[in-house]
Design an enzyme around this catalytic site. Sequence first.
Site, PDB file in Angstrom:
ATOM      1  N   ALA A   1       2.169   8.501  -1.952  1.00 59.46           N
ATOM      2  CA  ALA A   1       1.504   9.696  -2.468  1.00 59.46           C
ATOM      3  C   ALA A   1       2.568  10.646  -3.019  1.00 59.46           C
ATOM      4  CB  ALA A   1       0.730  10.371  -1.348  1.00 59.46           C
TER       5      ALA A   1
ATOM      6  N   GLN B   1       1.362   6.372  -6.763  1.00 64.00           N
ATOM      7  CA  GLN B   1       0.130   7.062  -6.402  1.00 64.00           C
ATOM      8  C   GLN B   1       0.304   8.561  -6.656  1.00 64.00           C
ATOM      9  OE1 GLN B   1      -1.018   7.540  -2.220  1.00 64.00           O
ATOM     10  NE2 GLN B   1      -3.013   6.642  -2.686  1.00 64.00           N
TER      11      GLN B   1
ATOM     12  N   SER C   1       0.850  -1.188   0.000  1.00 61.51           N
ATOM     13  CA  SER C   1       0.000   0.000   0.000  1.00 61.51           C
ATOM     14  C   SER C   1       0.892   1.247   0.000  1.00 61.51           C
ATOM     15  CB  SER C   1      -0.868  -0.034   1.267  1.00 61.51           C
ATOM     16  OG  SER C   1      -1.987   0.792   1.153  1.00 61.51           O
ATOM     17  N   PRO C   2       0.464   2.316  -0.672  1.00 62.04           N
ATOM     18  CA  PRO C   2       1.315   3.508  -0.694  1.00 62.04           C
ATOM     19  C   PRO C   2       1.552   4.055   0.710  1.00 62.04           C
ATOM     20  CG  PRO C   2      -0.912   3.983  -1.510  1.00 62.04           C
ATOM     21  CD  PRO C   2      -0.801   2.501  -1.379  1.00 62.04           C
TER      22      PRO C   2
ATOM     23  N   ARG D   1       1.221  -1.251   7.130  1.00 60.48           N
ATOM     24  CA  ARG D   1       2.111  -1.413   8.289  1.00 60.48           C
ATOM     25  C   ARG D   1       2.707  -2.806   8.404  1.00 60.48           C
ATOM     26  NH1 ARG D   1      -2.274   1.135  12.130  1.00 60.48           N
ATOM     27  NH2 ARG D   1      -3.506   0.132  10.494  1.00 60.48           N
TER      28      ARG D   1
ATOM     29  N   TYR E   1      -7.811  14.293   1.079  1.00 60.76           N
ATOM     30  CA  TYR E   1      -6.968  15.141   0.234  1.00 60.76           C
ATOM     31  C   TYR E   1      -7.818  15.728  -0.896  1.00 60.76           C
ATOM     32  CZ  TYR E   1      -3.440  13.120   3.217  1.00 60.76           C
ATOM     33  OH  TYR E   1      -2.734  12.733   4.325  1.00 60.76           O
TER      34      TYR E   1
ATOM     35  N   ARG F   1      -7.790   5.207  -5.503  1.00 58.91           N
ATOM     36  CA  ARG F   1      -8.088   4.952  -4.077  1.00 58.91           C
ATOM     37  C   ARG F   1      -9.152   5.932  -3.643  1.00 58.91           C
ATOM     38  NH1 ARG F   1      -4.047   3.758   0.953  1.00 58.91           N
ATOM     39  NH2 ARG F   1      -4.376   1.670   0.131  1.00 58.91           N
TER      40      ARG F   1
ATOM     41  N   CYS G   1       3.640   7.229   2.592  1.00 57.01           N
ATOM     42  CA  CYS G   1       4.500   8.410   2.625  1.00 57.01           C
ATOM     43  C   CYS G   1       5.704   8.140   3.513  1.00 57.01           C
ATOM     44  CB  CYS G   1       3.747   9.595   3.231  1.00 57.01           C
ATOM     45  SG  CYS G   1       2.511  10.287   2.146  1.00 57.01           S
TER      46      CYS G   1
HETATM   47  C1  LIG Z   1       3.622   5.381   7.267  1.00 56.89           C
HETATM   48  C2  LIG Z   1       2.339   5.424   6.498  1.00 56.89           C
HETATM   49  C3  LIG Z   1       2.227   6.249   5.389  1.00 56.89           C
HETATM   50  C4  LIG Z   1       1.060   6.259   4.616  1.00 56.89           C
HETATM   51  N1  LIG Z   1       1.000   6.989   3.460  1.00 56.89           N
HETATM   52  C5  LIG Z   1      -0.040   6.837   2.615  1.00 56.89           C
HETATM   53  C6  LIG Z   1      -0.010   7.359   1.302  1.00 56.89           C
HETATM   54  O1  LIG Z   1       0.998   7.911   0.849  1.00 56.89           O
HETATM   55  N2  LIG Z   1      -1.115   7.210   0.527  1.00 56.89           N
HETATM   56  C7  LIG Z   1      -2.222   6.532   0.970  1.00 56.89           C
HETATM   57  O2  LIG Z   1      -3.208   6.434   0.241  1.00 56.89           O
HETATM   58  N3  LIG Z   1      -2.250   5.971   2.191  1.00 56.89           N
HETATM   59  C8  LIG Z   1      -1.190   6.089   3.004  1.00 56.89           C
HETATM   60  N4  LIG Z   1      -1.173   5.438   4.204  1.00 56.89           N
HETATM   61  C9  LIG Z   1      -2.298   4.525   4.520  1.00 56.89           C
HETATM   62  C10 LIG Z   1      -1.951   3.099   4.109  1.00 56.89           C
HETATM   63  O3  LIG Z   1      -1.697   2.995   2.728  1.00 56.89           O
HETATM   64  C11 LIG Z   1      -3.065   2.129   4.513  1.00 56.89           C
HETATM   65  O4  LIG Z   1      -4.227   2.469   3.793  1.00 56.89           O
HETATM   66  C12 LIG Z   1      -3.364   2.153   6.006  1.00 56.89           C
HETATM   67  O5  LIG Z   1      -2.152   2.206   6.759  1.00 56.89           O
HETATM   68  C13 LIG Z   1      -4.160   0.947   6.447  1.00 56.89           C
HETATM   69  O6  LIG Z   1      -3.471  -0.240   6.122  1.00 56.89           O
HETATM   70  P1  LIG Z   1      -2.632  -1.088   7.217  1.00 56.89           P
HETATM   71  O7  LIG Z   1      -3.599  -1.431   8.336  1.00 56.89           O
HETATM   72  O8  LIG Z   1      -2.172  -2.297   6.456  1.00 56.89           O
HETATM   73  O9  LIG Z   1      -1.505  -0.242   7.713  1.00 56.89           O
HETATM   74  C14 LIG Z   1      -0.041   5.448   5.007  1.00 56.89           C
HETATM   75  C15 LIG Z   1       0.073   4.644   6.149  1.00 56.89           C
HETATM   76  C16 LIG Z   1       1.241   4.611   6.871  1.00 56.89           C
HETATM   77  C17 LIG Z   1       1.343   3.681   8.056  1.00 56.89           C
END
Ligand SMILES: Cc1cc2nc3c(=O)[nH]c(=O)nc-3n(C[C@H](O)[C@H](O)[C@H](O)COP(=O)(O)O)c2cc1C
Length: 358
Positions: free
Chosen positions: A61, A103, A26-27, A328, A186, A234, A29
């Site tokens: 992102a 993304q 998953s994307p 994560r 966003y 997304r 940042c």
């Molecule tokens: C460190 C970090 C950075 C993230 N950056 C983005 C991002 O750039 N774009 C996005 O759509 N979601 C972002 N997210 C959300 C994740 O892509 C994901 O949707 C969210 O963490 C839930 O998934 P998980 O339970 O597997 O962590 C970020 C999450 C984390 C933990």
Amino acid sequence: MEQSESHLFSPLRIRGVVFRNRIAVSPMCQYSSDDGFANDWHLVHLGSRAVGGAALVMVEASAVEARGRITPGDHGIWKDEHIGPLARIVDFMRGQGAVAGIQLAHAGRKASTHVPWEKGGAFLPENEGGWRPVAPSPLPFRDTDAPPLALSKSEISGIVEAFAAAARRALTAGFQAIEIHGAHGYLINEFLSPLSNHRSDEYGGSFENRTRFAIEVTEAIRGVWPGSLPLFIRISASDWVEGGWTIDDSVKLVRLLQPLGVDLVDCSSGGLVPHAKIQPAPGYQVPFAERIRRETGALTGAVGMITEPRQADGIIREGRADIVLLAREFLRDPYFPLHAAGELGAEAAPPVQYKRAF
Ligand SMILES: Cc1cc2nc3c(=O)[nH]c(=O)nc-3n(C[C@H](O)[C@H](O)[C@H](O)COP(=O)(O)O)c2cc1C
């Protein structure tokens, strides 16, 4: 529930691109760029996950213009100079058998904050190196933020163009998939939701008007993104707030986007307003992916607290989504797909250098 032949390790073909399994990074940042540039951190971070067997590694992102960054450390793709360092990373990821995705994003009113590990990610004022965010309407995300500037129609067109220019750069860098960031409060999400969009012109008010910006961005990107390559979006399938954007709205939106060439809907939620009541639990957003898939026939991605191989495999086998995206868990374990293959009795395909360990 539907039982399909598919499982976590079945390949998936979308247009001309084959994904080796159903697991995507998953994307995320990293807030580790200077002037938007990718660097060695990104090479190692993204490269490790490609080595670890992910089918798709989605670059975080990536701002389509400098003021569309969340923080000054955000990654970006708003100028041609950004292409070179990205091309090196893409090359490596593809060499490891992963599909390289990116993304494309604009932070809208949630722009100009400190990185999360400084001052709790508070708003970054102009006199401390920040900038004035832009949005559909001059409504701040938090009461403590400077109100964003409402975009004029010509500025909206400029941002649509910026998304297309970014897509062109992504193609030059060698990316094989683009994800439009329409989620998490966003800019695109801000246009969609009646809570953040109070415009009275053709970009606000009715559902048709609030979805106009998302549609224009999609059309502009599809106009430059080859028909052989997948386009994802997304969305925040729900704002989780009374009077906000709902899953019913999401189903309607997806029906508008499908004929424009969106291939897969990555179903996240929330992020539009700070006071939303969300109770995250394992797989809590999967029902969004399942419903959109069932009611529109679109391919969907499930994301959010997916951490276990059997849980991920079940989502695919039960036809609730076509891919799973993990964030994560991939930070904890870059080799999640290799470990999951072992646990599920599927064939792991580690790089030759690592074969003796798996
Ligand atoms: C460190 C970090 C950075 C993230 N950056 C983005 C991002 O750039 N774009 C996005 O759509 N979601 C972002 N997210 C959300 C994740 O892509 C994901 O949707 C969210 O963490 C839930 O998934 P998980 O339970 O597997 O962590 C970020 C999450 C984390 C933990």
